[in-house]
Design a protein around this motif. Structure first.
Motif, PDB file in Angstrom:
ATOM      1  N   ILE A   1       0.725  -1.165  -0.326  1.00  0.00           N
ATOM      2  CA  ILE A   1      -0.013  -0.082  -0.378  1.00  0.00           C
ATOM      3  C   ILE A   1       0.436   1.567   0.357  1.00  0.00           C
ATOM      4  CG2 ILE A   1      -1.631   1.108   1.402  1.00  0.00           C
ATOM      5  CD1 ILE A   1      -3.040  -0.812   0.243  1.00  0.00           C
ATOM      6  N   GLY A   2       1.263   1.170   1.095  1.00  0.00           N
ATOM      7  CA  GLY A   2       2.722   1.722   0.771  1.00  0.00           C
ATOM      8  C   GLY A   2       3.958   2.597  -0.352  1.00  0.00           C
ATOM      9  N   LYS A   3       3.589   1.062  -0.814  1.00  0.00           N
ATOM     10  CA  LYS A   3       4.451   1.595  -2.428  1.00  0.00           C
ATOM     11  C   LYS A   3       3.727   2.074  -3.285  1.00  0.00           C
ATOM     12  CE  LYS A   3       6.157  -1.263  -6.484  1.00  0.00           C
ATOM     13  NZ  LYS A   3       5.951  -3.019  -6.743  1.00  0.00           N
ATOM     14  N   TRP A   4       2.841   1.689  -3.521  1.00  0.00           N
ATOM     15  CA  TRP A   4       1.417   2.002  -4.325  1.00  0.00           C
ATOM     16  C   TRP A   4       0.799   3.789  -4.087  1.00  0.00           C
ATOM     17  CZ3 TRP A   4       2.859  -0.338  -8.942  1.00  0.00           C
ATOM     18  CH2 TRP A   4       2.857  -1.906  -8.996  1.00  0.00           C
ATOM     19  N   LEU A   5       0.727   4.234  -3.565  1.00  0.00           N
ATOM     20  CA  LEU A   5       0.335   5.267  -2.648  1.00  0.00           C
ATOM     21  C   LEU A   5       1.557   6.075  -2.546  1.00  0.00           C
ATOM     22  CD1 LEU A   5      -1.283   5.311   0.793  1.00  0.00           C
ATOM     23  CD2 LEU A   5      -2.024   6.447  -1.112  1.00  0.00           C
ATOM     24  N   GLU A   6       2.371   5.868  -2.957  1.00  0.00           N
ATOM     25  CA  GLU A   6       4.191   6.934  -2.885  1.00  0.00           C
ATOM     26  C   GLU A   6       4.268   6.835  -4.655  1.00  0.00           C
ATOM     27  OE1 GLU A   6       5.628   8.364  -0.894  1.00  0.00           O
ATOM     28  OE2 GLU A   6       7.492   9.176  -2.012  1.00  0.00           O
ATOM     29  N   ARG A   7       4.262   6.146  -5.314  1.00  0.00           N
ATOM     30  CA  ARG A   7       3.905   6.225  -6.439  1.00  0.00           C
ATOM     31  C   ARG A   7       2.975   6.416  -7.525  1.00  0.00           C
ATOM     32  NH1 ARG A   7       6.097   0.527 -10.107  1.00  0.00           N
ATOM     33  NH2 ARG A   7       7.275   1.014  -8.942  1.00  0.00           N
ATOM     34  N   SER A   8       2.126   6.584  -6.970  1.00  0.00           N
ATOM     35  CA  SER A   8       1.020   7.132  -7.873  1.00  0.00           C
ATOM     36  C   SER A   8       1.111   9.220  -7.585  1.00  0.00           C
ATOM     37  CB  SER A   8      -0.470   6.862  -7.262  1.00  0.00           C
ATOM     38  OG  SER A   8      -0.542   5.092  -7.305  1.00  0.00           O
ATOM     39  N   GLU A   9       1.012   8.700  -5.921  1.00  0.00           N
ATOM     40  CA  GLU A   9       1.919  10.646  -6.010  1.00  0.00           C
ATOM     41  C   GLU A   9       2.749  11.425  -7.085  1.00  0.00           C
ATOM     42  OE1 GLU A   9       1.659  11.218  -0.822  1.00  0.00           O
ATOM     43  OE2 GLU A   9       2.760  13.263  -1.580  1.00  0.00           O
ATOM     44  N   LYS A  10       3.886  10.537  -6.403  1.00  0.00           N
ATOM     45  CA  LYS A  10       5.146  11.149  -7.362  1.00  0.00           C
ATOM     46  C   LYS A  10       5.038  11.824  -8.982  1.00  0.00           C
ATOM     47  CE  LYS A  10       8.623  11.273  -5.724  1.00  0.00           C
ATOM     48  NZ  LYS A  10       9.676  12.659  -4.644  1.00  0.00           N
TER      49      LYS A  10
END
Length: 315
Positions: free
Chosen positions: A166-175
């Motif tokens: 979850i942390g990975k996908w949230l970070e990637r989408s935001e970036k």
């Protein structure tokens, strides 16, 4: 699972994704510098974009008066006052990996701890230049990719694994949304053709896009990075992964305490699906700005839903 463990796993996933992306972007920018003279009008604008994406532009301008190469590299790589510098992120990853040693593969902790200790013993120091900075950034990227492989190959598919993801996908989408927004807001000073290619370079999707399309046009690249269903770095792909992972955590049920979180995700999905073709330039910037804002909003709502520690927001 204890909320403090879930919190550390979530941030381990976010910071691991962020350190790879920030290292990759700084590395890509230094490649650009080889073709860009100090007197080129694009020089400061490009660095301004990179500083905005990899740190905080306002913070940089408060503390530094010029766009000197050594200052910018120090800020992005080693400045501990920059919450998103490589060194700050390395400290955060190591702390969160240490807090969750009983929940993650031993090799994962050792991978990050080894890089942390090596950097403590032999830190990157002035004078900062392209050669030593590139070598350091490549080491960070290699470590990050190895850590990702360890997670995918050794971690049990339980809640611990899902919170990291979850942390990975949230970070990637935001970036991805942030990169697009930053370049679009600077479109008046960046060369248009260059900005389109630069968006693909900074999101590490240039090779994939080139394989799938011969037409490197702004409209097509914008849709590719926001809406493409197969590009692993598009916002749409990341949000679908977030939703799928949340449903796995919830055993495919949406319980009352998670209703608001799923509602926000559905609103974001509807926003992403809008057709930007008839939009004006200003409307497209506003569209991407709203997607970025909603991506940012997801993190705190996720934390509240699962009783994680509230994130520290740097103004």
């Amino acid at each position: 699972m204890l909320s403090r463990v879930a919190d550390s796993l979530y941030w381990l996933g976010r910071y691991s994704e962020r350190i790879y992306t920030n290292a990759y972007i700084a590395d890509a920018q230094m490649d650009q510098m080889l073709e860009l003279g100090r007197t080129d009008g694009q020089y400061e604008q490009q660095w301004s974009c990179v500083l905005s994406i990899g740190g905080y532009m306002d913070d940089y301008e408060k503390r530094y008066s010029h766009y000197e190469e050594e200052d910018m590299l120090f800020y992005l790589l080693s400045d501990k006052q920059n919450f998103n510098s490589i060194e700050s992120l390395l400290q955060s990853i190591r702390d969160n990996a240490k807090n969750t040693r009983d929940s993650i593969p031993k090799a994962l902790f050792e991978q990050w701890n080894s890089l942390f200790l090596t950097n403590q013993e032999n830190p990157l120091q002035a004078p900062y230049n392209v050669l030593n900075a590139t070598e350091f950034l490549l080491t960070v990227q290699t470590t990050s990719l190895t850590a990702t492989g360890i997670i995918d190959s050794l971690m049990t598919r339980n809640e611990c694994f899902l919170f990291v993801k979850i942390g990975k996908w949230l970070e990637r989408s935001e970036k991805t949304a942030l990169i697009l927004l930053t370049l679009m807001e600077n479109a008046s000073t960046l060369n248009r053709d260059f900005a389109v290619t630069y968006a693909l370079q900074l999101t590490n999707t240039l090779d994939e896009y080139t394989r799938r399309s011969r037409h490197r046009e702004a409209d097509l690249v914008l849709k590719f990075l926001i809406q493409d269903a197969y590009c692993s770095r598009s916002v749409s792909y990341g949000v679908r992964k977030i939703k799928k992972t949340l449903l796995e955590i919830e055993n495919n049920e949406i319980r009352s305490y998670a209703t608001h979180l799923f509602e926000i995700i559905e609103i974001l999905e509807q926003f992403i699906e809008k057709d930007p073709t008839p939009m004006s330039r200003e409307d497209r910037i506003e569209w991407v700005r709203e997607i970025h804002r909603q991506c940012i909003q997801l993190g705190p709502i996720f934390s509240q839903t699962y009783y994680l520690t509230e994130p520290i927001l740097v103004e």
